[in-house]
Design a protein around this motif. Structure first.
Motif, short mmCIF file in Angstrom:
data_model
loop_
_atom_site.label_atom_id
_atom_site.label_comp_id
_atom_site.label_asym_id
_atom_site.label_seq_id
_atom_site.Cartn_x
_atom_site.Cartn_y
_atom_site.Cartn_z
N TYR A 236 0.84 -1.21 -0.18
CA TYR A 236 0.01 0.15 -0.29
C TYR A 236 0.95 1.18 0.05
O TYR A 236 0.65 2.33 -0.65
CB TYR A 236 -0.96 -0.07 1.16
CG TYR A 236 -1.95 1.09 1.26
CD1 TYR A 236 -3.05 1.05 0.58
CD2 TYR A 236 -1.71 2.10 1.98
CE1 TYR A 236 -3.87 2.07 0.82
CE2 TYR A 236 -2.43 3.13 2.06
CZ TYR A 236 -3.83 3.18 1.45
OH TYR A 236 -4.47 4.45 1.41
N LEU A 237 1.85 1.25 0.81
CA LEU A 237 2.81 2.57 0.91
C LEU A 237 3.59 2.52 -0.43
O LEU A 237 3.77 3.66 -0.77
CB LEU A 237 3.53 2.47 2.17
CG LEU A 237 2.83 2.34 3.61
CD1 LEU A 237 3.90 2.41 4.66
CD2 LEU A 237 2.07 3.58 3.69
N LEU A 238 4.29 1.60 -1.04
CA LEU A 238 4.95 1.41 -2.09
C LEU A 238 4.06 1.83 -3.33
O LEU A 238 4.93 2.69 -4.21
CB LEU A 238 5.36 -0.04 -2.18
CG LEU A 238 6.77 0.09 -3.26
CD1 LEU A 238 7.92 0.95 -2.84
CD2 LEU A 238 7.04 -1.54 -3.53
N PHE A 239 3.10 1.45 -3.30
CA PHE A 239 2.13 1.85 -4.53
C PHE A 239 1.70 3.36 -4.21
O PHE A 239 1.60 4.08 -5.48
CB PHE A 239 0.91 0.93 -4.74
CG PHE A 239 0.09 1.24 -5.96
CD1 PHE A 239 0.42 0.65 -7.21
CD2 PHE A 239 -0.97 1.89 -5.91
CE1 PHE A 239 -0.23 0.80 -8.17
CE2 PHE A 239 -1.65 2.31 -7.29
CZ PHE A 239 -1.46 1.60 -8.19
N GLY A 240 0.92 3.55 -3.17
CA GLY A 240 0.46 4.85 -3.05
C GLY A 240 1.20 6.19 -2.76
O GLY A 240 0.82 7.39 -3.01
N PHE A 241 2.49 5.90 -1.96
CA PHE A 241 3.12 6.91 -1.51
C PHE A 241 4.66 6.72 -1.99
O PHE A 241 5.39 6.73 -1.19
CB PHE A 241 3.19 6.81 0.12
CG PHE A 241 1.64 7.00 0.64
CD1 PHE A 241 1.28 8.25 0.99
CD2 PHE A 241 0.89 5.74 0.75
CE1 PHE A 241 -0.14 8.33 1.36
CE2 PHE A 241 -0.41 5.88 1.04
CZ PHE A 241 -0.82 7.39 1.57
N ARG A 242 4.92 6.43 -3.19
CA ARG A 242 6.19 6.04 -3.73
C ARG A 242 7.18 7.26 -3.46
O ARG A 242 8.34 7.08 -3.27
CB ARG A 242 6.20 5.78 -4.90
CG ARG A 242 7.49 5.09 -5.68
CD ARG A 242 7.41 4.20 -6.65
NE ARG A 242 8.60 3.76 -7.21
CZ ARG A 242 8.99 2.60 -6.65
NH1 ARG A 242 8.26 1.64 -6.01
NH2 ARG A 242 10.02 1.82 -7.22
N SER A 243 6.55 8.42 -3.66
CA SER A 243 7.56 9.67 -3.65
C SER A 243 8.00 10.05 -2.24
O SER A 243 9.17 10.48 -1.97
CB SER A 243 6.78 11.02 -4.17
OG SER A 243 5.46 11.28 -3.26
N VAL A 244 7.35 9.35 -1.02
CA VAL A 244 7.70 9.62 0.28
C VAL A 244 8.09 8.37 1.13
O VAL A 244 7.88 8.15 2.09
CB VAL A 244 6.53 10.47 0.96
CG1 VAL A 244 6.74 11.85 0.44
CG2 VAL A 244 5.40 9.78 0.87
N ALA B 58 10.59 6.53 1.27
CA ALA B 58 11.69 6.44 2.26
C ALA B 58 11.21 6.54 3.88
O ALA B 58 11.89 6.33 4.83
CB ALA B 58 12.90 7.41 1.90
N LYS B 59 10.41 7.77 3.85
CA LYS B 59 9.98 8.17 5.47
C LYS B 59 9.33 7.10 6.14
O LYS B 59 9.35 6.89 7.43
CB LYS B 59 8.97 9.48 5.32
CG LYS B 59 9.42 10.52 4.47
CD LYS B 59 8.35 11.63 4.49
CE LYS B 59 8.89 12.80 4.02
NZ LYS B 59 8.14 13.97 3.95
N PHE B 60 8.72 6.07 5.50
CA PHE B 60 8.22 4.67 6.14
C PHE B 60 8.97 3.80 6.55
O PHE B 60 8.42 2.51 6.81
CB PHE B 60 7.05 4.12 5.34
CG PHE B 60 5.79 5.54 4.96
CD1 PHE B 60 5.08 5.99 6.14
CD2 PHE B 60 5.65 5.77 3.66
CE1 PHE B 60 4.07 6.95 5.85
CE2 PHE B 60 4.77 6.85 3.46
CZ PHE B 60 4.11 7.47 4.56
N ARG B 61 10.26 3.91 6.28
CA ARG B 61 11.15 2.55 6.35
C ARG B 61 11.28 2.10 7.71
O ARG B 61 11.26 1.05 8.18
CB ARG B 61 12.66 2.87 5.82
CG ARG B 61 12.52 2.72 4.16
CD ARG B 61 14.13 3.19 3.69
NE ARG B 61 14.16 3.28 2.23
CZ ARG B 61 15.06 3.67 1.73
NH1 ARG B 61 16.12 4.20 1.92
NH2 ARG B 61 14.96 3.45 -0.05
N PRO B 62 11.51 3.30 8.81
CA PRO B 62 11.35 2.83 10.05
C PRO B 62 10.06 2.07 10.58
O PRO B 62 10.30 1.16 11.33
CB PRO B 62 11.52 4.11 10.86
CG PRO B 62 12.14 4.91 9.95
CD PRO B 62 11.59 4.60 8.76
N LEU B 63 8.95 2.44 10.05
CA LEU B 63 7.66 1.72 10.45
C LEU B 63 7.63 0.50 9.83
O LEU B 63 7.38 -0.62 10.44
CB LEU B 63 6.40 2.65 9.77
CG LEU B 63 5.32 1.81 9.78
CD1 LEU B 63 4.86 1.69 11.20
CD2 LEU B 63 4.03 2.69 9.05
#
Length: 759
Positions: free
Chosen positions: A185-193, A195-200
């Protein structure tokens, strides 16, 4: 390495699912737990409620004499409980000494449930495998495949009666499913940001690894999972849904309109699909240790997630979904809630509950019916497009009918007279003539040849030994029949001249009838418009035409952006995504990127000229068309020519000039983009009350059926449809003549306004 991993996962999943399905349909779990007494006899200790064995009225303490003819059973032992597995037939002896034989076979519901699970598995694995096969190097597609595979295996496990694999593998799939869903979901919908979700995501990975190690440790101890494990699995999925909602809401304002459209569909598909599991199973189990609906039925709701992602992966280049998304959301929510109510009604037997669910269903249906008509008016745009397609298809069919008539007459003449060649010309009004040539004239007068002569050329041409004028019912000229020399170079005999005369009369009659039918069809269309109620026509005509013209222009610009700018950006984004995933730089591909950027710059300049052709302010139409042809043919891949026969100064207003330039430009763009032509001719000439323009190419052409479907490049003939509508709004007509493989000729006919006739 990635390919090996994907292939390994696919082989494992196919083998495991096939084994589970086979065992479930041949030797399902009977629901019998047995124990061995002091005399080494096997007795029934527990009969699981609602299992296959519960329908045979077996009681704890009954002795099992044999298992498929053997004295020893096949067991799966966990927490010191012996579960009878992989057995088709048992001999049971009750306390009174009566012995009976029991066949353990799947029930009808078991067969249906396993069949349904098989269909879901095939859909999910098939879609995931197809996507990753197209782009195995993409991390997004690999993650999509893993998500589909995990959902499929969870569904198969929950619907199956295969105990050992279920006990060993299902917990691992259930543990990793929330992480895979969230990461995709994050890779598809929020690809531009992203990197911010890597800790999560690292925390999710750590949780999944630790939980998996605990699950494996528990399984090796051969004990049942404690209740808190199920609670944690349910809580993790609920937390994932809440996390998706929060992330989407937080980053929503930072996206543009196109990204919001895609993200909205992604969000609706994911959340609505998970709602059935969350509301009907996870939350009730956490609160009351019981659920409204079994987990296997609610987990099927995850399938639409894959369907939504598939839709977006296929149609990711869609420009504007404002009219489609609300309808999709309302219908998905309505049908999803209806399914939930159906499950609840099937589960609750209380009449009061059933009455309440019926009332709730009525309220939902009323709201659905009230909301849906709001989007019906958006179908007007699609209706306009379909009407233009139908109009263009009918016009091409009319031309093909006349062309077939010409071909029929020529074939009949060749059968009766040995000629080197024949030319039959159909001419209607002041538009371009329709020519059918055979024999020695075929190469010169093929369809799409730029230099089509004036009608008078045929009658006074000395190249033809015999030329016969074709006259209609009212003695007006509709064409010519030009006979070439005989094959033996002898003059035509009187008998052959009689045959030619009779066939020319027959040809004139057929062509006159065809022209009359076309005229009556057009007259019927005009009369139908005039029959509109006077008050409606007077009050709405101007506003409707203004709105339609404005909407048509918006659609044209939208399709221009879609077919040019957006396609280039999609190409760049996909290659950059691959570069990001693989880290491999290719100089040749970089050169391709630069060319794509240059094309995008040129498209932006073209869009600026499309909105307003500034060249018209600097000169007349002839100069503007010369500039347009030079600009479009800057690579000189097409032989272009302009024949401008209008007087100077131009006897039409700036309004007519601007609209004629826009229409011609659209036709020329279509030639360069779709026709694959080597020659292009633009011709402007004047009549008494009309200005004419023809755009002729020798490209691949098209048929009446092809315009109703998408072209190979993903676009449609929308520009041609828009030109037809634009000229019609100005009171003119568009004549289209095209054959696959033989080019296209489009003739525009625009009326001159009264103030110009006096000049």
């Amino acid at each position: 390495m990635n390919r090996i991993f994907i292939y390994s996962c696919l082989i494992f999943i196919v083998c495991a699912a096939s084994y589970i399905q086979f065992r479930s349909l041949t030797t399902p779990f009977s629901g019998i737990k047995i124990e061995q007494n002091g005399t080494s006899e096997w007795n029934i200790s527990i009969v699981v409620e609602d299992s296959i064995a519960s329908s045979y009225h077996l009681e704890p303490g009954n002795r099992i004499v044999s298992f498929d003819g053997r004295s020893t059973p096949r067991l799966f032992t966990i927490s010191e409980e012996n579960l009878l597995i992989n057995t088709k037939k048992i001999e049971v002896q009750d306390e009174d000494g009566h012995q009976r034989s029991i066949e353990i076979s799947p029930t009808r519901n078991d067969v249906l449930e396993n069949g349904f699970a098989f269909l879901m598995e095939v859909f999910l694995i098939g879609v995931g495998w197809y996507s990753v096969r197209k782009r195995p190097e993409s991390r997004l597609f690999r993650r999509f495949f893993l998500m589909n595979a995990m959902i499929a295996m969870c569904i198969v496990f929950l619907f199956s009666d295969e105990i050992p694999l279920y006990n060993y593998l299902f917990p691992l799939f259930a543990i990793w499913l929330p992480y895979v869903m969230l990461s995709f979901y994050l890779l598809f919908g929020f690809r531009s940001v992203h990197a911010k979700f890597r800790p999560l995501l690292n925390l999710y990975q750590l949780y999944s690894v630790v939980f998996s190690l605990y699950a494996i440790f528990t399984l090796f101890r051969n004990v049942w999972f404690p209740f808190w494990v199920t609670d944690l699995l349910n809580f993790s999925l609920i937390f994932t849904v809440v996390l998706m909602v929060g992330i989407t809401a937080f980053y929503w304002t930072g996206f543009d309109r196109i990204e919001k459209n895609q993200l909205f569909i992604l969000f609706i598909g994911a959340v609505v699909s998970l709602m059935s599991y969350v509301l009907l199973y996870a939350l009730p189990f956490l609160l009351w240790k019981s659920s409204f609906v079994p987990a296997e039925y609610t987990l099927v709701g995850l399938v639409p997630i894959s369907g939504t992602f598939t839709y977006l992966l296929v149609r990711r280049q869609m420009l504007d979904l404002r009219t489609f998304i609300p309808k999709l959301a309302v219908r998905s929510l309505y049908y999803g809630l209806t399914l939930c109510l159906f499950f609840l009604a099937a589960t609750w037997g209380n009449p009061g509950y059933a009455a309440g669910l019926f009332i709730l269903f009525g309220i939902m249906t009323y709201g659905y019916r009230r909301l849906l008509p709001r989007w019906r008016k958006d179908n007007n745009k699609q209706d306009w497009l379909e009407n233009q397609k139908l109009h263009l298809s009918l016009q091409l069919t009319e031309r093909n009918h006349i062309r077939n008539t010409l071909r029929l007459i020529a074939d009949m003449l060749h059968d009766r007279i040995p000629l080197h060649g024949i030319v039959i010309v159909y001419h209607d009004g002041e538009s371009q003539p329709l020519v059918h040539a055979t024999g020695i004239y075929r190469e010169k007068w093929t369809h799409g040849t730029p230099n089509v002569p004036n009608p008078d050329y045929w009658f006074h041409n000395e190249k033809f030994p015999h030329v016969k004028e074709l006259s209609g019912l009212d003695s007006d000229r509709i064409g010519y029949l030009c006979l070439g020399p005989k094959r033996d170079d002898t003059p035509l005999t009187s008998n052959e001249l009689d045959i030619a005369e009779k066939l020319s009369v027959e040809a004139a009659r057929l062509l006159a009838n065809a022209r009359e039918i076309i005229r009556l069809q057009h007259e019927h269309k005009r009369q139908k418009r005039r029959m509109e109620p006077e008050e409606n026509r007077d009050s709405r005509t101007y506003n409707r035409m203004l709105i339609e013209a404005r909407e048509a222009e918006k659609i044209r610009i939208s399709y221009f952006l879609h077919d040019d700018l957006l396609q280039n950006l999609i190409f760049l984004s996909r290659d950059l995504e691959e570069l990001h995933d693989t880290g491999r730089y290719d100089a040749e591909r970089a050169a391709t990127w630069l060319k794509c950027l240059y094309d995008t710059q040129r498209s932006i300049r073209s869009l600026s000229d499309l909105l307003y052709p500034h060249i018209l302010d600097k000169g007349d139409l002839q100069e503007a068309l010369h500039w347009l042809l030079r600009d479009m043919n800057h690579e000189e891949e097409v032989a272009v020519s302009l024949h401008y026969d209008a007087p100077s100064p131009e006897p039409f207003t700036a309004y007519v000039k601007a609209n004629l330039f826009r229409a011609v430009r659209e036709l020329i763009v279509n030639v360069f983009k779709h026709a694959q032509a080597t020659e292009l001719q633009v011709r402007i000439w004047m009549g008494r009350e009309f200005v004419f323009c023809s755009v002729t190419d020798n490209g691949k052409g098209f048929s009446d059926a092809s315009i109703l479907h998408k072209s190979a490049s993903g676009g449609t003939h929308f520009g041609l449809l828009s030109v037809c509508d634009q000229i019609e709004q100005l009171g003119g007509t568009t004549d289209i003549d095209s054959l696959p493989g033989h080019g296209t000729t489009v003739t525009l006919k625009l009326p001159l306004f009264k103030e110009n006739l006096s000049q």
